[in-house]
Design a protein around this motif. Structure first.
Motif, PDB file in Angstrom:
ATOM      1  N   THR A  68       0.831  -1.214   0.000  1.00 40.41           N
ATOM      2  CA  THR A  68       0.000   0.000   0.000  1.00 40.41           C
ATOM      3  C   THR A  68       0.860   1.257   0.000  1.00 40.41           C
ATOM      4  O   THR A  68       0.515   2.253  -0.657  1.00 40.41           O
ATOM      5  CB  THR A  68      -0.931  -0.005   1.218  1.00 40.41           C
ATOM      6  N   TRP A  70       3.886   1.688  -1.326  1.00 41.94           N
ATOM      7  CA  TRP A  70       4.445   1.897  -2.653  1.00 41.94           C
ATOM      8  C   TRP A  70       3.369   2.343  -3.644  1.00 41.94           C
ATOM      9  O   TRP A  70       3.608   3.196  -4.494  1.00 41.94           O
ATOM     10  CB  TRP A  70       5.116   0.622  -3.144  1.00 41.94           C
ATOM     11  N   THR A  71       2.170   1.772  -3.512  1.00 38.99           N
ATOM     12  CA  THR A  71       1.076   2.162  -4.403  1.00 38.99           C
ATOM     13  C   THR A  71       0.741   3.637  -4.243  1.00 38.99           C
ATOM     14  O   THR A  71       0.578   4.370  -5.228  1.00 38.99           O
ATOM     15  CB  THR A  71      -0.170   1.306  -4.111  1.00 38.99           C
ATOM     16  N   PHE A  75       2.254   5.898  -7.579  1.00 34.48           N
ATOM     17  CA  PHE A  75       1.279   5.965  -8.663  1.00 34.48           C
ATOM     18  C   PHE A  75       0.205   7.020  -8.378  1.00 34.48           C
ATOM     19  O   PHE A  75      -0.093   7.320  -7.227  1.00 34.48           O
ATOM     20  CB  PHE A  75       0.613   4.600  -8.880  1.00 34.48           C
ATOM     21  N   ARG A  80      -6.420   8.721  -4.435  1.00 34.66           N
ATOM     22  CA  ARG A  80      -5.094   8.563  -3.824  1.00 34.66           C
ATOM     23  C   ARG A  80      -4.962   9.393  -2.552  1.00 34.66           C
ATOM     24  O   ARG A  80      -4.456   8.912  -1.524  1.00 34.66           O
ATOM     25  CB  ARG A  80      -4.023   8.958  -4.833  1.00 34.66           C
ATOM     26  N   CYS A 286      -4.881  -0.282  -8.347  1.00 33.40           N
ATOM     27  CA  CYS A 286      -4.376   0.504  -7.215  1.00 33.40           C
ATOM     28  C   CYS A 286      -5.492   0.766  -6.201  1.00 33.40           C
ATOM     29  O   CYS A 286      -5.273   0.676  -4.983  1.00 33.40           O
ATOM     30  CB  CYS A 286      -3.792   1.818  -7.706  1.00 33.40           C
ATOM     31  N   ILE A 289      -6.062  -2.432  -4.287  1.00 36.77           N
ATOM     32  CA  ILE A 289      -4.979  -2.713  -3.342  1.00 36.77           C
ATOM     33  C   ILE A 289      -5.117  -1.883  -2.073  1.00 36.77           C
ATOM     34  O   ILE A 289      -4.867  -2.368  -0.966  1.00 36.77           O
ATOM     35  CB  ILE A 289      -3.611  -2.458  -4.024  1.00 36.77           C
ATOM     36  N   CYS A 290      -5.518  -0.636  -2.226  1.00 35.34           N
ATOM     37  CA  CYS A 290      -5.638   0.247  -1.060  1.00 35.34           C
ATOM     38  C   CYS A 290      -6.958   0.056  -0.321  1.00 35.34           C
ATOM     39  O   CYS A 290      -7.012   0.206   0.905  1.00 35.34           O
ATOM     40  CB  CYS A 290      -5.506   1.707  -1.498  1.00 35.34           C
TER      41      CYS A 290
END
Length: 556
Positions: A68, A70-71, A75, A80, A286, A289-290
């Motif tokens: 998480t 790194w995401t 990106f 975000r 992404c 993933i988060c």
């Protein structure tokens, strides 16, 4: 006057070290028959399950936290900015509260499995049921889902500070983004990841509620059961000594990682990398993933608790005992917070006015944060008993009356345990706050006739008020959530919100405990908001910083 602050600093350190000395003395009092029994029937299984749990939790928090972080750092995708702070929400969900919620949520007759059977056309749990969450795997996943933010915070800060030039080198040699991450970004962040993982593992080791709810017999659970169920305090102390050795190993890992982290500061110089633009599929990945860890670690249990609490209040009204338990939690947490902040200020200010001679006291004052709550509770028995016996002996000799037990078994013992457990928070925060105040202000005030105490009261306390307030908030919420020490040291017929949740879960009456569990989660949101705000300011500062600031190492 500086000598007085030095004495105060070492006094705070002595209070924090007393449980360690008391633990060793209590363990030595055990009979020779205890160790063979512990080695044969208790320690092998407990050590095996503790090791398995820590390895599993370490793996989960590292994968989820690094992934998480790194995401979010590398990106650009929809939401975000929201996920940057939402990924911290599981910090507000104590592991034992999450276990309490999931034990009901994933019960064979609970809403999740009942809904799946309805969708798949099955009529009973005999035809279809999910693996039981009351297992080692369930405990690993649950603790990992609530503790990964420790790794996420440290890893995200490191990824955000890495130099774009360093990350672009493997790309110029033909490496793809994934290979560049594993060959450059991840090795550079490994020390910070180790720090976060060590902190998460210490929290996992401190847990007693989630492990016991889910049927995992860790060393922490063994200490509690040996004391409460077998009435063997000496045996509990001997098991606690093994836990203390394990904690020392985790702390050594953290210290080693911090040294390595400083040595890699040169790799974080220059222009920082900008988040990459992604296509629709990459953006969706992404977001998934988060969103998944936020949903598992906070969203699902919080929504379930809110629903159960609403149904309980609508059907039966607010539980009458809840107000008393909330008042108990608030009162004891407030008293412990005031004492911890005062002692933390004394230890930190002693370093300010006395320098190096007071620094060992400051470090010793923070030793309790590395000790699980059960270890602190067991270790306090001997010093509290010694104090009570000394006062009783003096009262008998001078006044001819017996004072009995003044601290042992009283609320003062529980407050003392809270202070020892969380003293490191105000000590470290106030030390950092005082370090930002120029020493020229001290010299000016002293030249005008102020004593060190006057300078502390009129200058340093007001200027360090934000750090003091933040530390007080963190200590207060940690005291509200603390379960192991509260279970072992609370007075008779004394309940807090945490012990109420534990008791309801032990009886299987999840609906009755949902209101108290939800109250703990709501209180826990305050420090999460504080951390999110602080990390947001840090991110803005890093983004605006020049190369000279980028070269500076991360604060330990």
């Amino acid at each position: 006057m500086t000598r007085g602050w030095l004495i105060a600093g070492f006094g705070a350190a002595a209070l924090a070290l007393a449980p360690v000395l008391g633990l060793a003395g209590l363990a030595a009092q055990g009979s020779g028959e205890l160790w063979p029994h512990l080695w044969s029937f208790v320690l092998p299984q407990a050590a095996k399950e503790t090791t398995t749990l820590l390895l599993g939790v370490g793996l989960v928090v590292s994968i989820v936290g690094v992934g998480t972080a790194w995401t979010v750092a590398a990106f650009r995708f929809p939401g975000r900015g929201l996920f940057e702070w939402a990924l911290l929400l599981p910090l507000a969900m104590p592991a034992y509260v999450a276990a309490f919620a999931y034990a009901d949520l994933l019960h064979p007759l609970g809403p999740v499995q009942s809904g799946l059977r309805w969708l798949l056309g099955f009529s009973s749990p005999r035809e279809f049921r999910l693996p039981d969450i009351r297992s080692m795997g369930g405990c690993v996943l649950l603790l990992g889902a609530t503790l990964y933010p420790y790794v996420y915070l440290t890893a995200r800060a490191t990824f955000a500070m890495q130099s774009a030039a360093v990350l672009e080198v493997p790309r110029t040699l033909g490496a793809g983004p994934l290979r560049a991450f594993f060959t450059v970004a991840l090795p550079l962040a490994r020390p910070a990841i180790a720090v976060g993982a060590a902190l998460a593992l210490m929290e996992a080791l401190n847990d007693v509620g989630a492990a016991e709810f889910l049927g995992v017999r860790t060393l922490t659970v063994s200490v509690y059961s040996t004391w409460v169920n077998r009435s063997s305090v000496e045996g509990a102390a001997q098991i606690a000594l093994m836990m203390l050795a394990l904690v020392v190993a985790l702390v050594a890992l953290e210290r080693w990682a911090r040294r390595k982290q400083r040595s890699m500061s040169s790799a974080r110089q220059g222009r920082r990398a900008s988040p990459r633009e992604l296509g629709p599929l990459g953006q969706a990945l992404c977001v998934a993933i988060c969103a998944a860890p936020v949903l598992v670690g906070f969203g699902a249990p919080a929504l379930h608790l809110a629903g159960e609490a609403f149904a309980r209040v609508r059907a039966f009204g607010m539980p009458p005992e809840l107000f008393r338990e909330a008042a108990n939690s608030f009162a004891f947490a407030s008293l412990a917070t005031a004492a911890a902040v005062a002692l933390g200020f004394a230890a930190a200010y002693a370093v300010r006015v006395c320098g190096a001679p007071a620094r060992p006291a400051l470090r010793a004052a923070g030793v309790g944060y590395a000790m699980p709550g059960v270890v602190v509770a067991v270790g306090l028995l001997t010093p509290l008993a010694a104090f009570d016996n000394a006062v009783d002996g003096l009262a008998r000799e001078w006044l001819g009356v017996s004072t009995g037990l003044l601290l042992s078994g009283s609320g003062a013992a529980l407050i003392y345990a809270y202070v020892v457990r969380f003293l490191a928070i105000p000590a470290g925060a106030i030390e950092a706050g005082l370090a930002r105040i120029p020493t020229s202000l001290d010299d000016t005030a002293r030249s005008l006739g102020q004593t060190p105490t006057g300078v502390a009261w009129r200058i340093h306390a007001p200027l360090a008020a934000p750090a003091i307030g933040a530390a007080a908030l963190l200590v207060f919420v940690d005291c509200m959530k603390e379960l192991p020490a509260t279970l072992l040291l609370r007075p008779l017929n004394f309940e807090t919100l945490a012990t109420h949740v534990y008791g309801e879960a032990a009886r299987g009456s999840y609906e009755s405990g949902a209101v108290a569990a939800l109250a703990i989660v709501i209180v826990g949101l305050a420090p999460v908001a504080l951390i999110a705000k602080a990390s947001g300011r840090a991110a803005v500062a890093h983004a605006a910083a020049g190369p000279a600031q980028a070269a500076a190492p991360e604060p330990a």
